[in-house]
Design a protein around this motif. Structure first.
Motif, PDB file in Angstrom:
ATOM      1  N   THR A   7       0.814  -1.209   0.000  1.00  0.00           N
ATOM      2  CA  THR A   7       0.000   0.000   0.000  1.00  0.00           C
ATOM      3  C   THR A   7       0.851   1.264   0.000  1.00  0.00           C
ATOM      4  O   THR A   7       0.312   2.358  -0.009  1.00  0.00           O
ATOM      5  CB  THR A   7      -0.938   0.020   1.217  1.00  0.00           C
ATOM      6  OG1 THR A   7      -0.161  -0.136   2.404  1.00  0.00           O
ATOM      7  CG2 THR A   7      -1.945  -1.114   1.117  1.00  0.00           C
ATOM      8  N   ARG A   8       2.187   1.103   0.042  1.00  0.00           N
ATOM      9  CA  ARG A   8       3.046   2.283  -0.005  1.00  0.00           C
ATOM     10  C   ARG A   8       4.163   2.070  -1.014  1.00  0.00           C
ATOM     11  O   ARG A   8       4.794   1.002  -1.043  1.00  0.00           O
ATOM     12  CB  ARG A   8       3.654   2.567   1.371  1.00  0.00           C
ATOM     13  CG  ARG A   8       2.629   2.897   2.439  1.00  0.00           C
ATOM     14  CD  ARG A   8       3.285   3.524   3.647  1.00  0.00           C
ATOM     15  NE  ARG A   8       4.316   2.650   4.209  1.00  0.00           N
ATOM     16  CZ  ARG A   8       5.127   3.008   5.200  1.00  0.00           C
ATOM     17  NH1 ARG A   8       5.049   4.208   5.708  1.00  0.00           N
ATOM     18  NH2 ARG A   8       6.024   2.156   5.678  1.00  0.00           N
ATOM     19  N   TYR A   9       4.392   3.075  -1.836  1.00  0.00           N
ATOM     20  CA  TYR A   9       5.503   2.993  -2.787  1.00  0.00           C
ATOM     21  C   TYR A   9       5.961   4.404  -3.122  1.00  0.00           C
ATOM     22  O   TYR A   9       5.254   5.389  -2.871  1.00  0.00           O
ATOM     23  CB  TYR A   9       5.087   2.248  -4.064  1.00  0.00           C
ATOM     24  CG  TYR A   9       4.165   3.027  -4.958  1.00  0.00           C
ATOM     25  CD1 TYR A   9       4.666   3.815  -6.010  1.00  0.00           C
ATOM     26  CD2 TYR A   9       2.790   3.007  -4.750  1.00  0.00           C
ATOM     27  CE1 TYR A   9       3.817   4.547  -6.814  1.00  0.00           C
ATOM     28  CE2 TYR A   9       1.933   3.733  -5.562  1.00  0.00           C
ATOM     29  CZ  TYR A   9       2.446   4.501  -6.588  1.00  0.00           C
ATOM     30  OH  TYR A   9       1.608   5.233  -7.380  1.00  0.00           O
ATOM     31  N   ASN A  10       7.152   4.504  -3.683  1.00  0.00           N
ATOM     32  CA  ASN A  10       7.704   5.780  -4.125  1.00  0.00           C
ATOM     33  C   ASN A  10       8.467   5.508  -5.412  1.00  0.00           C
ATOM     34  O   ASN A  10       9.322   4.615  -5.450  1.00  0.00           O
ATOM     35  CB  ASN A  10       8.635   6.349  -3.056  1.00  0.00           C
ATOM     36  CG  ASN A  10       8.943   7.817  -3.271  1.00  0.00           C
ATOM     37  OD1 ASN A  10       9.148   8.245  -4.401  1.00  0.00           O
ATOM     38  ND2 ASN A  10       9.000   8.587  -2.187  1.00  0.00           N
ATOM     39  N   ARG A 186      10.832  -4.789   1.945  1.00  0.00           N
ATOM     40  CA  ARG A 186      10.952  -3.596   1.103  1.00  0.00           C
ATOM     41  C   ARG A 186      11.627  -4.002  -0.191  1.00  0.00           C
ATOM     42  O   ARG A 186      12.723  -4.572  -0.177  1.00  0.00           O
ATOM     43  CB  ARG A 186      11.738  -2.504   1.826  1.00  0.00           C
ATOM     44  CG  ARG A 186      12.079  -1.307   0.959  1.00  0.00           C
ATOM     45  CD  ARG A 186      12.678  -0.160   1.764  1.00  0.00           C
ATOM     46  NE  ARG A 186      11.609   0.713   2.278  1.00  0.00           N
ATOM     47  CZ  ARG A 186      11.841   1.913   2.822  1.00  0.00           C
ATOM     48  NH1 ARG A 186      13.085   2.365   2.954  1.00  0.00           N
ATOM     49  NH2 ARG A 186      10.841   2.667   3.250  1.00  0.00           N
ATOM     50  N   ILE A 212       9.694   5.795   3.365  1.00  0.00           N
ATOM     51  CA  ILE A 212       9.208   5.681   1.992  1.00  0.00           C
ATOM     52  C   ILE A 212       9.086   7.045   1.324  1.00  0.00           C
ATOM     53  O   ILE A 212       9.255   7.172   0.112  1.00  0.00           O
ATOM     54  CB  ILE A 212       7.854   4.928   1.959  1.00  0.00           C
ATOM     55  CG1 ILE A 212       7.480   4.519   0.526  1.00  0.00           C
ATOM     56  CG2 ILE A 212       6.751   5.745   2.624  1.00  0.00           C
ATOM     57  CD1 ILE A 212       8.383   3.490  -0.088  1.00  0.00           C
ATOM     58  N   GLU A 213       8.831   8.093   2.101  1.00  0.00           N
ATOM     59  CA  GLU A 213       8.623   9.426   1.522  1.00  0.00           C
ATOM     60  C   GLU A 213       9.894  10.000   0.903  1.00  0.00           C
ATOM     61  O   GLU A 213       9.812  10.824  -0.028  1.00  0.00           O
ATOM     62  CB  GLU A 213       8.094  10.397   2.583  1.00  0.00           C
ATOM     63  CG  GLU A 213       6.700  10.088   3.083  1.00  0.00           C
ATOM     64  CD  GLU A 213       6.670   8.985   4.141  1.00  0.00           C
ATOM     65  OE1 GLU A 213       5.546   8.564   4.497  1.00  0.00           O
ATOM     66  OE2 GLU A 213       7.748   8.542   4.604  1.00  0.00           O
ATOM     67  N   ASP A 238       6.942  -0.865  -0.271  1.00  0.00           N
ATOM     68  CA  ASP A 238       6.903  -1.380   1.100  1.00  0.00           C
ATOM     69  C   ASP A 238       5.717  -2.321   1.280  1.00  0.00           C
ATOM     70  O   ASP A 238       4.579  -1.972   0.886  1.00  0.00           O
ATOM     71  CB  ASP A 238       6.785  -0.232   2.094  1.00  0.00           C
ATOM     72  CG  ASP A 238       8.103   0.482   2.347  1.00  0.00           C
ATOM     73  OD1 ASP A 238       9.140   0.001   1.841  1.00  0.00           O
ATOM     74  OD2 ASP A 238       8.093   1.517   3.037  1.00  0.00           O
ATOM     75  N   LEU A 240       3.214  -3.859   3.901  1.00  0.00           N
ATOM     76  CA  LEU A 240       2.713  -3.513   5.229  1.00  0.00           C
ATOM     77  C   LEU A 240       2.169  -4.749   5.933  1.00  0.00           C
ATOM     78  O   LEU A 240       1.873  -5.753   5.324  1.00  0.00           O
ATOM     79  CB  LEU A 240       1.622  -2.450   5.113  1.00  0.00           C
ATOM     80  CG  LEU A 240       2.048  -1.157   4.402  1.00  0.00           C
ATOM     81  CD1 LEU A 240       0.891  -0.179   4.369  1.00  0.00           C
ATOM     82  CD2 LEU A 240       3.265  -0.542   5.089  1.00  0.00           C
TER      83      LEU A 240
END
Length: 240
Positions: A7-10, A186, A212-213, A238, A240
């Motif tokens: 649910t998180r990526y960059n 990750r 991640i930011e 990432d 989660l």
């Protein structure tokens, strides 16, 4: 087993300090759990055309496919791009057009990596980094036979000589790696514009210590500080 979703990526790409055109293309499809980096072949004509054709083709994969159908659609999209690039190269009649591709797909607490060329997938787990792909390059055999490390291979004079790419040759053979995913994993998907300047140790340290930011910006800055001689593409995902 619970389905783990990234649910998180960059995702970031940078032209670097020496090139006039960014021949890298990146694609994030979080609704498909697919992330892609494609690197137009340096020194070849229209590498930017090839890399963007690959990501554009993958972007047409429809939503709602089950994991097996989604993986087949991903492979099919890359093969479609391969055929179009070959036809375009033939019609132009002015040299080879090609690009690497590396794609990460997540489904049912597993990952699949599909690739051709020397763009890579790494995984950081419990503070330890592992390279999940194997370069299709002239120096890869030296690494696989224990004559040098991947870090040493990046500094070899023939490090840029890849042996497989989308748009090159009649048939495209795609390699695949798969495995289980755990919470806290990750993943790093990147072009060689990063790995020329970032050793395993640097990657492990950076991925372990940046959120991640900001992690993609930090990785790109490492490549720029090192010389920025190529386009740089970075996707961090990432679990989660």
């Amino acid at each position: 087993m619970t389905d783990l979703r990234a649910t998180r990526y960059n995702a970031k790409t940078h032209i670097g300090l020496k090139r006039k055109v960014n021949e890298d293309a990146i694609l994030a499809l979080p609704d498909h759990d697919i992330w892609v980096v494609s690197d137009g072949m340096g020194g070849h004509e229209a590498g930017d055309y090839a890399s963007r054709l690959i990501t554009d083709s993958i972007a047409t994969i429809p939503l709602g496919l089950d994991p097996t159908a989604r993986m087949h659609a991903l492979r099919g999209a890359i093969q479609t791009a391969h055929r179009i690039i070959v036809q375009e190269s033939d019609s132009r009649g002015r040299g080879v057009i090609g690009a690497t591709v590396v794609a990460l797909m997540l489904a049912n607490s597993h990952f699949v990596g599909i690739w051709a060329g020397d763009s890579r997938i790494y995984r950081l787990r419990d503070g330890q980094i592992e390279m999940l792909t194997t370069d299709h390059s002239a120096v890869a055999d030296f690494v696989l036979t224990g004559q040098m490390t991947w870090d040493e291979a990046e500094q070899h004079p023939q490090s840029n000589a890849i042996t497989r790419a989308v748009g090159v040759g009649d048939e495209l053979e795609l390699d695949k790696v798969r495995g289980e995913v755990q919470p806290g994993d990750r993943f790093l998907v990147c072009s060689d514009g990063l790995t020329k300047y970032a050793t395993f140790g640097i990657l492990q340290d950076t991925l372990s210590n940046y959120p991640i930011e900001t992690v993609s910006d930090r990785l790109i800055q490492i490549a720029l500080t090192g010389g920025g001689g190529d386009n740089i593409s970075v996707i961090v995902v990432d679990i989660l």
